[in-house]
Design a protein around this motif. Structure first.
Motif, PDB file in Angstrom:
ATOM      1  N   HIS A 112      13.207  16.022   8.508  1.00 40.88           N
ATOM      2  CA  HIS A 112      12.226  15.304   7.686  1.00 40.88           C
ATOM      3  C   HIS A 112      12.721  15.184   6.246  1.00 40.88           C
ATOM      4  O   HIS A 112      12.453  14.171   5.579  1.00 40.88           O
ATOM      5  N   GLN A 118       7.353   5.635   1.450  1.00 38.10           N
ATOM      6  CA  GLN A 118       7.649   4.214   1.610  1.00 38.10           C
ATOM      7  C   GLN A 118       7.228   3.424   0.377  1.00 38.10           C
ATOM      8  O   GLN A 118       7.979   2.563  -0.116  1.00 38.10           O
ATOM      9  N   GLY A 161       0.475  13.990   7.128  1.00 38.47           N
ATOM     10  CA  GLY A 161       1.682  13.357   7.633  1.00 38.47           C
ATOM     11  C   GLY A 161       1.713  11.871   7.336  1.00 38.47           C
ATOM     12  O   GLY A 161       2.739  11.321   6.900  1.00 38.47           O
ATOM     13  N   LEU A 162       0.594  11.195   7.557  1.00 37.29           N
ATOM     14  CA  LEU A 162       0.499   9.764   7.236  1.00 37.29           C
ATOM     15  C   LEU A 162       0.594   9.544   5.728  1.00 37.29           C
ATOM     16  O   LEU A 162       1.198   8.566   5.267  1.00 37.29           O
ATOM     17  N   THR A 177       4.250   9.890   4.538  1.00 36.80           N
ATOM     18  CA  THR A 177       5.020   8.745   5.027  1.00 36.80           C
ATOM     19  C   THR A 177       4.734   7.512   4.175  1.00 36.80           C
ATOM     20  O   THR A 177       5.662   6.808   3.756  1.00 36.80           O
ATOM     21  N   GLU A 192      15.142   1.296   8.072  1.00 40.28           N
ATOM     22  CA  GLU A 192      13.836   0.798   8.488  1.00 40.28           C
ATOM     23  C   GLU A 192      13.880   0.249   9.917  1.00 40.28           C
ATOM     24  O   GLU A 192      12.927   0.414  10.688  1.00 40.28           O
ATOM     25  N   GLY A 228      13.113  11.507   4.227  1.00 42.19           N
ATOM     26  CA  GLY A 228      12.585  11.254   2.892  1.00 42.19           C
ATOM     27  C   GLY A 228      13.696  11.085   1.874  1.00 42.19           C
ATOM     28  O   GLY A 228      13.588  10.259   0.947  1.00 42.19           O
ATOM     29  N   SER A 245      14.124   3.184  12.435  1.00 41.24           N
ATOM     30  CA  SER A 245      12.838   3.889  12.434  1.00 41.24           C
ATOM     31  C   SER A 245      11.789   3.097  13.199  1.00 41.24           C
ATOM     32  O   SER A 245      11.005   3.665  13.969  1.00 41.24           O
TER      33      SER A 245
END
Length: 316
Positions: free
Chosen positions: A107, A209, A201-202, A205, A254, A111, A257
């Motif tokens: 992770h 982004q 978590g959301l 993320t 991207e 990031g 992913s």
């Protein structure tokens, strides 16, 4: 296969999912993965060594770029060797603290890609849009702050994600992926409210982004505007040569992913394809980045050629 038990008897040895590989394909798959790993490690270490040892690369652009191969080494090393080991040994087990560490590093890698690319985009914005002020803005202290901010923000956000695992009761011992990550670790729990974990978590993320995309859009839009306002062809070529590799890396990240996410949304996708799709996130960039920056970055390319020529002369 999942085994359930009470939290008091939680075992530290976990079972982990494996690929469905025919026996005859086991060693070819292993050696293919090993070659990819060695290629990535050697190429990324070469770029790191060039930036450290060659004084002409001791510039803000390359000092920031130094973080990219370093991050790539973290990502591919945290994931691939353990998967390759399972392919050969057929052990398919992992120690729980090792699993948590692997998930944390993977992770951090994800990031790190976003924040490092944002830092590199900002550097190119200053270089192309404010060339006369570049040296006064991109001082050693400014570069240090940019790099520390990229790694520090990544560490804080990802560290918070895994901090939330503390105290959650676990009653399963099966990791449903071929590597450990936050979702697979959360699936070890049962009967617990994971709303906070899912929301956080959301949140991280989206935060990663938004920060990365905003900085990159701001930088590249201003670069394009500057190139069109100053119609010299050399300015346009400079913008394309310095930014194209970074934009390509971002689009690659991207894309892989998105492929990984979509592979879990379609029921017809086989388990092996889903696992490979997830691994691509940690394979594609560490393998491709050295090639992209070796080809598109003139200073790295010419420095490498110069070093090779020196070695040849020294050997004759």
């Amino acid at each position: 296969m999942e085994v359930e038990f009470s939290n008091e008897t939680f075992q530290f040895d976990l079972k982990i999912a494996s690929f469905d590989i025919p026996p005859l394909a086991t060693y070819p798959m292993f050696f293919l993965g090993l070659l990819l790993y060695l290629f990535s490690v050697c190429c990324n270490l070469l770029i790191l060594a060039l930036i450290i040892m060659q004084k002409n690369l001791h510039k803000p652009m390359f000092i920031i770029l130094f973080s990219l191969p370093l991050n790539d080494l973290i990502g591919i090393t945290a994931m691939l060797p353990r998967v390759l080991s399972d392919i050969v040994t057929q052990a398919h087990s992992v120690y729980y603290p090792t699993c948590v560490l692997q998930g944390f590093l993977l992770h951090m890698y994800g990031g790190g890609i976003l924040f490092i690319l944002a830092a590199m985009a900002f550097d190119r914005y200053i270089a192309i849009c404010k060339p006369l002020r570049y040296n006064s803005i991109m001082t050693p202290s400014t570069v240090l702050i940019i790099i520390a901010s990229a790694w520090g923000l990544d560490l804080i956000l990802v560290g918070g994600l895994f901090f939330l695992h503390i105290g959650i009761p676990k009653c399963k011992n099966f990791i449903s992926n071929v590597y450990c990550d936050n979702p697979s670790l959360l699936r070890l729990t049962c009967g617990s409210d994971l709303t906070i974990n899912n929301i956080y978590g959301l949140f991280i993320t989206a935060t990663m982004q938004i920060i990365s995309v905003s900085i990159q859009l701001f930088s590249y839009i201003h670069i394009l505007v500057t190139c069109f306002l100053h119609r010299q062809s050399d300015a346009k070529n400079k913008a394309l040569n310095t930014c194209l590799a970074q934009i390509t890396v971002f689009l690659l990240f991207e894309s892989v992913s998105t492929i990984a996410i979509l592979s879990y949304r379609f029921k017809d996708v086989t388990p092996n394809v889903r696992k490979v799709s997830g691994m691509l996130i940690f394979l594609v960039l560490p393998v491709c980045n050295p090639i992209l920056y070796g080809v598109k970055t003139k200073e790295i390319r010419t420095t490498l050629i110069m070093v090779v020529k020196r070695k040849r002369i020294a050997c004759t």
